[in-house]
Design an enzyme around this catalytic site. Structure first.
Site, mmCIF file in Angstrom:
data_model
loop_
_atom_site.group_PDB
_atom_site.id
_atom_site.type_symbol
_atom_site.label_atom_id
_atom_site.label_comp_id
_atom_site.label_asym_id
_atom_site.label_seq_id
_atom_site.Cartn_x
_atom_site.Cartn_y
_atom_site.Cartn_z
ATOM 1 N N SER A 25 -1.090 -4.701 -16.842
ATOM 2 C CA SER A 25 -1.163 -4.421 -15.409
ATOM 3 C C SER A 25 -2.295 -5.206 -14.756
ATOM 4 C CB SER A 25 -1.360 -2.917 -15.168
ATOM 5 O OG SER A 25 -2.522 -2.466 -15.823
ATOM 6 N N ASN A 113 -6.695 7.505 -18.067
ATOM 7 C CA ASN A 113 -5.867 8.383 -17.228
ATOM 8 C C ASN A 113 -6.635 8.918 -16.021
ATOM 9 O OD1 ASN A 113 -4.097 7.895 -19.274
ATOM 10 N ND2 ASN A 113 -3.873 10.030 -19.941
ATOM 11 N N HIS A 159 21.545 5.497 24.860
ATOM 12 C CA HIS A 159 22.741 4.852 24.270
ATOM 13 C C HIS A 159 22.816 3.374 24.673
ATOM 14 C CE1 HIS A 159 24.638 8.951 23.571
ATOM 15 N NE2 HIS A 159 23.846 9.231 24.592
ATOM 16 N N SER A 280 14.055 -23.581 15.914
ATOM 17 C CA SER A 280 15.144 -23.763 14.959
ATOM 18 C C SER A 280 15.076 -25.150 14.360
ATOM 19 C CB SER A 280 16.468 -23.573 15.685
ATOM 20 O OG SER A 280 17.510 -24.252 15.036
ATOM 21 N N LYS A 286 16.095 -23.318 20.755
ATOM 22 C CA LYS A 286 15.769 -21.959 20.340
ATOM 23 C C LYS A 286 14.283 -21.614 20.438
ATOM 24 C CE LYS A 286 18.155 -19.447 19.449
ATOM 25 N NZ LYS A 286 18.691 -18.808 18.260
ATOM 26 N N ASN A 288 12.615 -18.165 19.015
ATOM 27 C CA ASN A 288 13.065 -16.960 18.323
ATOM 28 C C ASN A 288 11.940 -15.957 18.105
ATOM 29 O OD1 ASN A 288 15.670 -18.044 18.059
ATOM 30 N ND2 ASN A 288 15.043 -19.189 16.230
ATOM 31 N N GLU A 293 11.358 -9.629 14.536
ATOM 32 C CA GLU A 293 12.416 -9.440 13.534
ATOM 33 C C GLU A 293 11.821 -9.093 12.178
ATOM 34 O OE1 GLU A 293 15.875 -12.492 14.383
ATOM 35 O OE2 GLU A 293 13.947 -13.382 14.930
ATOM 36 N N TYR A 320 0.433 12.614 -18.377
ATOM 37 C CA TYR A 320 0.475 11.199 -18.057
ATOM 38 C C TYR A 320 1.606 10.524 -18.826
ATOM 39 C CZ TYR A 320 -0.694 6.361 -17.228
ATOM 40 O OH TYR A 320 -0.613 5.053 -16.845
ATOM 41 N N LYS A 328 1.290 1.148 -8.558
ATOM 42 C CA LYS A 328 0.326 0.283 -7.880
ATOM 43 C C LYS A 328 0.956 -0.856 -7.067
ATOM 44 C CE LYS A 328 -2.107 0.614 -11.600
ATOM 45 N NZ LYS A 328 -1.744 2.013 -11.860
#
Lengths: 464, 464, 464, 464
Positions: A25, A113, A159, A280, A286, A288, A293, A320, A328
């Site tokens: 890790s 632990n 709506h 683009s 474009k 954008n 997004e 554990y 993590k």
């Protein structure tokens, strides 16, 4: 045997390298090196008090750890050799290399632990503080934008259809109140994060009589864990954090969605800065809204992290289990993501331009239909009947392309005699706003009160 | 303006660096450099046919790309400068640096929208082939272990309680048949992945009359996309892959769970190799099945990746949106994870030792209770009554700590006269197995047939 | 003891009523009564062949089950008494009431474990067939709408900004090609669903020598399970189905999102029928696209069902565990949901009206910018330079509010001399479309080919 | 037109019945009838104050609503006709039928948007109170079991391998401390749930000058929403609840997993009551822990509900969208599920029997290895060396099948001279426990303190 694992005493064979790669890790928990070094300092001090580490050794350890911290800061992961499993073993190993045998004393009475559970809590507390500052900055931009565009009018949607007019300032302040709750959730969660597991050892509590109260103070925790089993196995505090950020990301996905819509050619309410838009590779026309997004998309990523850890934890037996190592990367990814999102969307706001005239002119006169209903209601027509009558008027407008606001008293009276005497300003935007000064309404004074509240809150109550 | 973005023509201001960091994908889509280079070669060739790239330029481009491929292989991401957004712009930019103006011709008539969709499909096809080989290797280990332990007996469990005996070989082969379906899903999915989007440009199709059939052949696709909009926006093929691997990971989580249990002290059926186990930093007695715990945990991670992309895609409008950039990291992570898991668990199997005697002796005699029921059923006692009678016998055994198999004919007859004449071998393991030679049963010949089937399948039909 | 559970022989105490309520599945698995009755008929026939059920008993059983089927159809769940756990016990119990002891013979050699796995597979095969018919109906509406609006022009979007023009027919056909893959996934999955578990009994295979090949034929399965353990515990076929429908729902969420946008006042491309819209309780002006919003929302519900079952299955040990009972409600809910969605959205399409003039007039002239780039590219200007030149032209148009298409040759030449001689029709929609007749492009003939393909596919290849 | 929808004024055509079925929410939001009736009473009173409803009408309305509440309680959904969309329209419609025109006045100045947000918050507050009582009951059982089995010894596990001994009471109390945090999360969430949206109308605030402070008091809320837009669209309070219960279900899945294991034949620590176990339809020997398996499985269901609503909410634009209707079924399902789970698992605990001797005898003597390490550490051997020395001793024990506790001083000294003088009781369970009296440790007094804390907490601080 070449195996240099700290626990290799009872093993005959070495780990397979493929497993070693999966098992390690260090490549991600290296992020916790400061927390781990802090813990080792504080803990070594306590072992010194208990007579397990001599004064001389303690000095060497503290100095060694100080040097090590700088070394890791400089060189990163390259400082560690390949067989190192995790940051705890990494630091112990490097310390042995640096100061010799004294370093072999630091792990007495603790376990990885309780150590990892402690490290990650310290880390998370710090990160929550940082996130709350970024959130505060973002909220300040919201309030700033609201205050500087107090009386701009825009259509409100339900709506995604025109519903009723809104003050832009009221609209943008809606994000303040959503995000305030997101902030409160983070603040509340600290009670459950700021609990020190250290002293729980592997599962049953340390065999040495540690002064946990002293450790708590030195590490900056509010509470001490009350049950060692619970302390080493629980990851609910990470789930809670991942969930809190997920919920926050929902608010931000609404922000992104609205801003994408409102800055599109068809709405054309908002002009986004070049700073946070892109072009683009093929179409030179474009511009954008990639920042928005991506903000919207990160919601999925953040949810994925919650679901991932949740499913990891599902039906694990006590206590554990190695499965917990999966906590993590998901946590770190969510932290990095939300910080980027908050920073970038502050820029979106700070450089936002409004097409005020277009916003105002976009208000559909049908949006005042409810005002007509209310008018009749006040003339003692039962609301439901008034609604039906005005529905007929609306249908007529739609089918014959009339503006609702162009209907004369006479025409209105032809639908219902109670319209007799109605004044021209019934569907006036000023009237509309004035009728909505109740708390939380889109009236100008109501919005001013919202802004006042927000400013006070940001000044006084936004420190975790 | 310093802004060097390829699309910067219509922009006045530079990107904010914070947004630039969030927006870039090079740090992860660099993984697609080989696919992108291949595509650019094949595509430049086509532009040459159309007269847009001269023979001379084409030669420069091909040679330049060849050199570039080696450069990137060697130097990795360090080869690119900071403002590079993604691998496509990265390669074009480096190529311009290397060969000059000729390189500025390669993007004619294509867009990053169809380019990335093409790159990632080529990449995924290759990875599925690799995964299917790793899966085949794992299945071969299963079959090997089954064949070499054909007649080992063990308890079978339902609800984690002793149910009926099983042949270990039958048990372990159950994973073959689950994973065979996981393999078939991957194989089926190729129909939907091996579709070439190139030629779709941004969304409406290229303005140049590309020979898409030739492009398809040169890139190694089976099919050509039939609608340019669908081609640039669809990520269902990634969702399908993420889901297929998720479902596979469920099978592997069962494998891991069983192996953790069966190798625990309380079961003690399996001995795990030191190669895939670890020790404790505090408790010298521990030998932990971390490889299996991580396998189990990766199920969560893999699901998280599916959920993440799914939520990203939910309710995106047509056509390409930047949100789609989020597909790659989740995809890459799932690919890396499942490959590690398949490799490591093959080692688990290859070095597995069985405690055969313990497995056999663990069979609870109550596991033969159904045999008694069947005995009565064959004596014309209605099954449900037989079940009830034997239930009473079981209760007596449990409460008085008898072995079910120690009951004499006389004792049995005291429950039901139809037991008259029952032979001692009714609850014999041999009898039990012989009674289960129907297809799919745990009888020895049945299991041999399963193994024969598997070996044939692995030899003939396991190439995607 | 009052406990009337079929398995109560070895129990002293009754179930707690609270647990009984949680444990029962009859309230939802009653939906499988037809499949369970069919199975019992076919299976009883086989027991008759094996001499376990007499000819006389068999007749009673078959007749009794026939009557029972009608009874349940009529009276529903009210026909069962409270202590019934599930549909299997329910049918056996009612049959005993109706025909007496003969009914107590039907469960010999089978278990609820293989029985439920068989029932649910039969059920799912039927439902997939129904869904594929509804999908076909929806696709026929798409093709119909495309064919009847072949040459309608509309703006195409990337990042929800105007990108390039599209034929509406091309646009709407994009859903055909997405959904075709969704159909193929369902079709492929049948290989893995149409596998008969019956004969696997609890886990180890039936103790009776059943003719599984005969059972398979009589129940209408394609294959027989090859390993009894795998047969009783695997639910991958349900996960695959839930995932397949989830992925389909992503396509439908795009459909919904687009239609909500395109029918909003700001776009005003589509007029939705009153049949699938609603009004507001307070604002008489509203006409809301609830059908589409619900379609969009169901994506979440359908994903939730997949995640639910996935997490249930994660790390279950071999073999059957009661956890598997959770599969059914999630499955049924997804089936009901997708059927409603497909039905309602067919109505959306069938009554769709287009505002053709608005659609056409909404095309931004900047959408033709790529044509200018291509023009220069064909004049031997390197594409990337051409892109940059046109970018400057676009910026000029945006800042001075020119139409791109109104630029004269002279003005263009002032940007680049290669524009010399350019004709007026370079940015004409006709030219634009003609340049996109490659396979998959938005050219008229290309779209006609798409429609032809679709019609053939729907006629010949759409029967699961 | 037959269309009787309350909003039908502007519509020409009726809803399609297929859409009507999909659109309606009455079949599930009928559950909110009491909340909706309460709201209507309180709100009508306010309209009366504003002069919109006369005293006479108000009386009729209140009386009518009282009768209606009893009617619905008695007859359920059958009281409503088919075209009713939801509980709000249902109650208004029935009230009109009952008391005539007066009822048509009750909807003035409110919308279903603020009404449903108010109803569901009232409902959720009540349900959280109920859940917290069930949780308290469960926790009392935990504390009872702990107190009554204070000094029972059992093995503790990490990685499902023997680690160190534990007091059973310490083990079972670990659930108290996990669940305490689950309780605190629910308690904290009330701040964000107990906020009254009423007065926000559709989105912009009511046109009538409602006394929201009075409404708040009468409805029992703590706070008033401060922004009408935020008030009608936010569902974060439901997400937070669904997440909180999800996290709680993880704790309960650990409880279930442990109890399934510990009650299995291989562990045989716990005997489960017949009250919460079941048998097999084919194997008379089985006694299955279905209650625990279902508890474990419900974790998936509960997560699915969170994911479902989360994905529904992702990227919804402002303000109310019909998508929000999907919140209720997921919420109700989670509430019902967790209540069942808490009730049933209390029974599991209340009838739990312990095989105390087996628990004690199962302790592996290797579990005392850490004690040896600590011994050396106290003799000034560096911890890491001590660990390695004891690792060698353990390996010897494992390979030669010695008990660790049977090693004599002499044998130990052969490994390290510092063992000289070691007493026999170093690996005694009493010594082990005594060494773990620090806060949170498994020492007897430590556990007593935990129990004392828990009892106080349950008595004083467990009322939401």
């Amino acid at each position: 045997m070449k195996n240099k694992k700290a626990w290799s005493g009872r093993f005959r064979e070495e780990m397979d390298p493929l497993f070693e790669k999966m098992n390690q890790s260090l490549s991600f928990d290296i992020r916790l090196y400061k927390q781990d070094i802090l813990l080792n300092k504080v803990y070594s001090n306590e072992l010194n008090k208990l007579g397990i580490i001599s004064d001389e050794d303690l000095n060497k350890i503290i100095e060694g750890l100080d040097v090590l911290e700088k070394d890791i800061e400089k060189k990163g992961i390259s400082i560690f050799t390949d067989e190192i499993e995790d940051i705890h073993m990494g630091i112990e190993t490097l310390l042995v290399k640096k100061i010799g045998e004294s370093a072999k004393r630091i792990h007495a009475g603790k376990s990885r632990n309780d150590q990892i559970a402690t490290d990650i809590r310290i880390y998370l507390i710090d990160e929550i503080k940082e996130i709350s500052i970024l959130l505060k900055n973002f909220l300040e931009s919201i309030v700033f934008v609201a205050e500087n565009n107090l009386d701009i009018i825009m259509p409100g949607y339900t709506h995604l259809r025109h519903a009723q007019p809104l003050l832009f300032s009221h609209y943008i302040m809606s994000f303040f109140f959503s995000l305030e709750r997101d902030y409160e959730r983070l603040a509340d969660s600290l009670k459950r994060i700021s609990i020190m597991p250290l002293g729980s050892a592997a599962l049953s509590g340390s065999g040495f009589n540690l002064n946990r109260e002293k450790l708590r103070k030195d590490l900056g925790f509010k509470y001490i864990s009350k049950n060692s089993i619970d302390a080493v196995l629980s990851r609910d505090f990470i789930l809670e954090f991942l969930s809190n950020i997920s919920i926050m990301s929902i608010t931000l996905s609404r922000f992104a969605e609205d801003f994408i819509l409102y800055s599109s050619e068809h709405f054309n309410f908002f002009i986004l800065s070049d700073k946070i838009t892109t072009g683009s590779s093929i179409m030179p026309n474009k511009k954008n809204p990639d920042s928005l997004e991506l903000t919207r998309a990160k919601t999925g990523r953040i949810l994925g992290n919650f679901v991932a850890l949740f499913t990891v934890l599902k039906s694990l037996p006590s206590t554990y289990n190695k499965d917990l190592q999966e906590d993590k990367e998901r946590l770190f990814d969510t932290i990095d993501t939300i910080k980027d999102v908050l920073k970038v969307n502050k820029i979106v706001l700070d450089y936002l331009e409004l097409n005020k005239t277009i916003m105002k002119n976009s208000i559909d006169t049908l949006s005042f239909a409810t005002e007509l209903v209310d008018y009749l209601t006040l003339k003692n027509v039962p609301f439901r009947e008034a609604h039906h009558i005005v529905g007929k008027i609306v249908m007529n407008c739609v089918e014959n392309q009339f503006y609702l606001t162009s209907l004369t008293e006479k025409m209105l009276v032809s639908y219902d005699k109670n319209f007799k005497g109605i004044k021209d300003d019934w569907a006036n935007i000023e009237t509309f706003l004035k009728r909505r000064e109740l708390e939380g309404g889109t009236g100008l004074n109501s919005v001013k009160k919202q802004i006042d509240y927000a400013k006070k809150k940001l000044t006084n109550n936004f420190t975790i």
